[in-house]
Design an enzyme around this catalytic site. Structure first.
Site, PDB file in Angstrom:
ATOM      1  N   LYS A 247      11.535  -2.001  -3.306  1.00 56.41           N
ATOM      2  CA  LYS A 247       9.998  -1.049  -2.835  1.00 56.41           C
ATOM      3  C   LYS A 247      10.248   0.446  -2.234  1.00 56.41           C
ATOM      4  O   LYS A 247      11.265   0.394  -1.276  1.00 56.41           O
ATOM      5  CB  LYS A 247       9.442  -2.195  -1.754  1.00 56.41           C
ATOM      6  CG  LYS A 247       8.346  -1.334  -1.098  1.00 56.41           C
ATOM      7  CD  LYS A 247       7.480  -2.474  -0.165  1.00 56.41           C
ATOM      8  CE  LYS A 247       6.525  -1.792   0.732  1.00 56.41           C
ATOM      9  NZ  LYS A 247       5.869  -2.560   1.788  1.00 56.41           N
ATOM     10  N   ASP A 252       4.347   4.100   5.188  1.00 55.79           N
ATOM     11  CA  ASP A 252       3.138   3.100   5.129  1.00 55.79           C
ATOM     12  C   ASP A 252       2.130   3.264   6.081  1.00 55.79           C
ATOM     13  O   ASP A 252       2.148   2.629   7.177  1.00 55.79           O
ATOM     14  CB  ASP A 252       3.675   1.671   4.990  1.00 55.79           C
ATOM     15  CG  ASP A 252       2.586   0.545   4.699  1.00 55.79           C
ATOM     16  OD1 ASP A 252       1.494   1.032   4.544  1.00 55.79           O
ATOM     17  OD2 ASP A 252       2.866  -0.513   4.649  1.00 55.79           O
ATOM     18  N   LYS A 259      -3.021   0.752   9.676  1.00 54.65           N
ATOM     19  CA  LYS A 259      -2.264  -0.006  10.684  1.00 54.65           C
ATOM     20  C   LYS A 259      -2.659   0.537  12.158  1.00 54.65           C
ATOM     21  O   LYS A 259      -2.740   1.836  12.266  1.00 54.65           O
ATOM     22  CB  LYS A 259      -0.693   0.303  10.379  1.00 54.65           C
ATOM     23  CG  LYS A 259      -0.222  -0.472   9.304  1.00 54.65           C
ATOM     24  CD  LYS A 259       1.316  -0.104   9.227  1.00 54.65           C
ATOM     25  CE  LYS A 259       1.887  -0.667   7.937  1.00 54.65           C
ATOM     26  NZ  LYS A 259       1.864  -2.135   8.075  1.00 54.65           N
ATOM     27  N   ARG A 334       3.352  -5.222  -2.825  1.00 51.60           N
ATOM     28  CA  ARG A 334       3.447  -5.993  -3.846  1.00 51.60           C
ATOM     29  C   ARG A 334       2.778  -5.307  -5.158  1.00 51.60           C
ATOM     30  O   ARG A 334       2.903  -5.662  -6.473  1.00 51.60           O
ATOM     31  CB  ARG A 334       2.528  -7.371  -3.582  1.00 51.60           C
ATOM     32  CG  ARG A 334       1.154  -7.141  -3.273  1.00 51.60           C
ATOM     33  CD  ARG A 334       0.760  -8.515  -2.510  1.00 51.60           C
ATOM     34  NE  ARG A 334       1.182  -8.274  -0.800  1.00 51.60           N
ATOM     35  CZ  ARG A 334       0.659  -9.267   0.202  1.00 51.60           C
ATOM     36  NH1 ARG A 334      -0.021 -10.360  -0.323  1.00 51.60           N
ATOM     37  NH2 ARG A 334       1.349  -9.104   1.172  1.00 51.60           N
TER      38      ARG A 334
HETATM   39  N1  BES Z   1       5.546  -2.416   5.053  1.00 55.68           N
HETATM   40  C1  BES Z   1       4.570  -3.455   5.412  1.00 55.68           C
HETATM   41  C2  BES Z   1       5.592  -4.729   5.857  1.00 55.68           C
HETATM   42  C3  BES Z   1       6.562  -4.541   7.283  1.00 55.68           C
HETATM   43  C4  BES Z   1       5.951  -4.761   8.461  1.00 55.68           C
HETATM   44  C5  BES Z   1       7.667  -3.908   7.093  1.00 55.68           C
HETATM   45  C6  BES Z   1       6.792  -4.921   9.502  1.00 55.68           C
HETATM   46  C7  BES Z   1       8.639  -3.879   8.082  1.00 55.68           C
HETATM   47  C8  BES Z   1       8.277  -4.027   9.365  1.00 55.68           C
HETATM   48  C9  BES Z   1       3.719  -4.002   4.445  1.00 55.68           C
HETATM   49  O1  BES Z   1       3.359  -3.105   3.423  1.00 55.68           O
HETATM   50  C10 BES Z   1       2.447  -4.659   5.099  1.00 55.68           C
HETATM   51  O2  BES Z   1       1.805  -4.042   5.646  1.00 55.68           O
HETATM   52  N2  BES Z   1       2.295  -5.955   4.867  1.00 55.68           N
HETATM   53  C11 BES Z   1       1.057  -6.639   5.553  1.00 55.68           C
HETATM   54  C12 BES Z   1       0.539  -7.520   4.527  1.00 55.68           C
HETATM   55  C13 BES Z   1      -0.794  -8.178   5.087  1.00 55.68           C
HETATM   56  C14 BES Z   1      -1.849  -7.090   4.952  1.00 55.68           C
HETATM   57  C15 BES Z   1      -1.257  -9.103   3.971  1.00 55.68           C
HETATM   58  C16 BES Z   1       1.483  -7.364   6.749  1.00 55.68           C
HETATM   59  O3  BES Z   1       2.707  -8.027   6.574  1.00 55.68           O
HETATM   60  O4  BES Z   1       0.910  -7.274   7.868  1.00 55.68           O
HETATM   61 ZN    ZN Z   2       4.527  -1.418   3.135  1.00 61.74          ZN
HETATM   62 ZN    ZN Z   3       1.631  -2.083   4.111  1.00 64.36          ZN
END
Ligand code: BES
Ligand code: ZN
Ligand code: ZN
Length: 480
Positions: A247, A252, A259, A334
């Site tokens: 990835k 992000d 976020k 994803r």
């Molecule tokens: N990049 C994040 C996941 C992440 C979280 C990486 C903490 C490193 C540290 C990913 O893209 C994300 O935001 N995932 C979401 C998915 C959800 C919206 C289904 C998550 O884990 O909250």
């Molecule tokens: Zn991410």
């Molecule tokens: Zn994300």
């Protein structure tokens, strides 16, 4: 910045030195004087097994290994790496440039683990610091051992350099590391590592209809890239390649499903850690001339809420034609991994391994102590990966991958939706990816261990480079 590890075939005196001992050893034979011997005995009586003697012009480290004997072989190696980290701190505190690690025939593997821990601990990222007066002084780790270990030491150097590279990429902020500059950096490294590199630009990605990657990129001002690396040695043990997917979300924000800041956005420059790990690993594998055919795919973009950003409710047609109802733009990893995994089919791979900072759920489940994994690879492959994980202390925890979890990503509107429910977030993300694979595959969710906000031993703070040592070791084990 580099830490060099070199073979030293003549004894050296006057330099900082590590001695590994057992309580039975005759200390006088190691050159300690009466005072030092008395000091060591005193420490031993107090049950201290790690002893530091400051000779004013050098530091002498003594580690009594008797208390390591109860550990498993993997735990022992880790104890030696941690010893290397402690030495690194002392050497830098006392401003030394070099250290000698003494070995005998029986402890080569251990002493290399000390060198590994010491070199990994010596990493620092000072590019954006004006005042570097306090920067580390340690430059050389001299391993006093027989010539026959030359190759092992060279290999260790390659792996350490690769971990440094992966860490630096992760530590670079998005203001420097865009998808385009990330792919340029990868291409440059590949060029010096005998790895073929091709970077697909936005036009080519559009022509290929990589809908997932393009959707995530819609809110961004800078274009996406899709980097393809190939290492195909003539003496490869495999005909069908091992394909690595990483990835490469260089930042992000969550996109329109923004976020909350400051808690979860501060560290999101780390969201390309999977891409960094697979790119650094394939180049290390090539530099070490491992006889294995490996391909790496790194889809990269940032994820932003720009005016054209993809939205919750959108339906995206992916590279392989399947449709996705987007219900959270923060589940972006994803989307681009799915395109890369579907693209990987064209290689008819024997195995695909993807590395991604994919879910907060994985990090919440096991913290930064290990990597969550799941997938469809054979039990044999899974066990081999887990053994390698223990060996390099990048431990793997396999999560259940029951089909029940696939039900949670069913969509009324499209073939699937990009989020599950409130439970099993790491697994529903894996189940989403599974829809795009038709080969043996393992998914590694490194959201926990990829980036540390508090220092942990030789993993340090910030980018850890997790995945690089696991992958190198795994491919090495496939060559044996
Ligand atoms: N990049 C994040 C996941 C992440 C979280 C990486 C903490 C490193 C540290 C990913 O893209 C994300 O935001 N995932 C979401 C998915 C959800 C919206 C289904 C998550 O884990 O909250
Ligand atoms: Zn991410
Ligand atoms: Zn994300």
């Amino acid at each position: 910045m580099q830490t060099t590890i070199q073979l030293q075939n003549k004894a050296l005196s006057g330099k900082s030195t590590l001695y590994l001992c057992t309580k039975k050893d005759k200390l006088a034979s190691l050159g300690f004087d009466k005072n030092e011997e008395a000091y060591i005995q005193k420490k031993l009586k107090a049950d201290e097994h790690y002893i530091l003697i400051n000779r004013l012009s050098s530091l002498i480290f003594i580690q009594f290994t008797d208390d390591f004997t109860k550990k498993t072989s993997a735990e022992k190696l880790e104890a030696y790496r941690v010893l290397g980290q402690k030495m690194c701190v002392a050497l830098n505190t006392h401003r030394y440039k070099e250290v000698v690690l003494n070995t005998d025939k029986n402890n080569n593997e251990q002493i290399l683990a000390v060198a590994e821990g010491c070199a990994l601990a010596n990493y620092e990222f000072l590019k954006y610091k004006s005042d570097t007066k306090k920067k580390h002084t340690l430059e050389n780790i001299l391993v006093h051992t027989e010539k026959e270990n030359t190759q092992k030491i060279e290999e260790l150097q390659i792996v350490i350099d690769a971990v440094y590279t992966a860490r630096t990429w992760v530590n670079e902020p998005q203001s420097y590391l865009t998808a385009v500059s990330f792919s340029k950096e990868i291409k440059a490294l590949a060029g010096s590592s005998n790895v073929k590199a091709e970077v697909l630009a936005k036009k080519q990605i559009e022509a290929l209809k990589m809908g997932g990657l393009l959707a995530v990129n819609l809110g961004s001002k800078t274009p996406p890239t899709f980097t393809i690396l190939e290492y195909k040695p003539k003496n490869a043990k495999n005909k069908q390649p091992l394909v690595l997917v990483g990835k490469g979300v260089v930042y992000d924000t969550g996109g329109l499903s923004l976020k909350p800041t400051p808690n979860s956005m501060d560290t999101m420059k780390c969201d390309m850690a999977g891409g960094a790990a697979v790119a650094a690993a394939i180049c290390a594998i090539a530099k070490a001339n491992l006889p294995y055919y490996v391909v790496a795919l790194i889809p990269a973009t940032d994820n932003r809420p720009g005016e054209n950003a993809y939205t919750p409710g959108d339906v995206v047609t992916m590279f392989d034609g399947q449709t996705v109802e987007v219900l959270n733009t923060d589940a972006e990893g994803r989307m681009l991994l799915a395109d890369a995994l579907a693209y990987a089919k064209k290689y008819k791979p024997e195995l695909v391994l993807d590395f991604a900072t994919l879910t907060g759920a994985a990090a919440a489940a096991i913290g930064s102590y290990g990597t969550v994994c799941m997938g469809t690879a054979s039990e044999k492959t899974k066990n081999q990966l887990k053994d390698c994980g223990n060996h390099v202390h990048e431990r793997l925890v396999e999560f259940p991958f029951w089909d029940d979890y696939a039900k949670l990503i069913k969509s009324d509107l499209a073939d699937m939706k990009n989020i599950g429910g409130p439970v099993g977030g790491a697994i529903t993300a894996g189940k989403f990816l599974e829809k795009y694979v038709d080969y043996p595959w393992m998914h590694f969710d490194i959201a926990g261990p990829a980036y540390l906000t508090t220092a942990d031993s030789y993993r340090g703070k910030q980018g850890t480079g997790v995945g690089v040592r696991l992958l190198f070791n795994f491919v090495k084990s496939l060559c044996n």
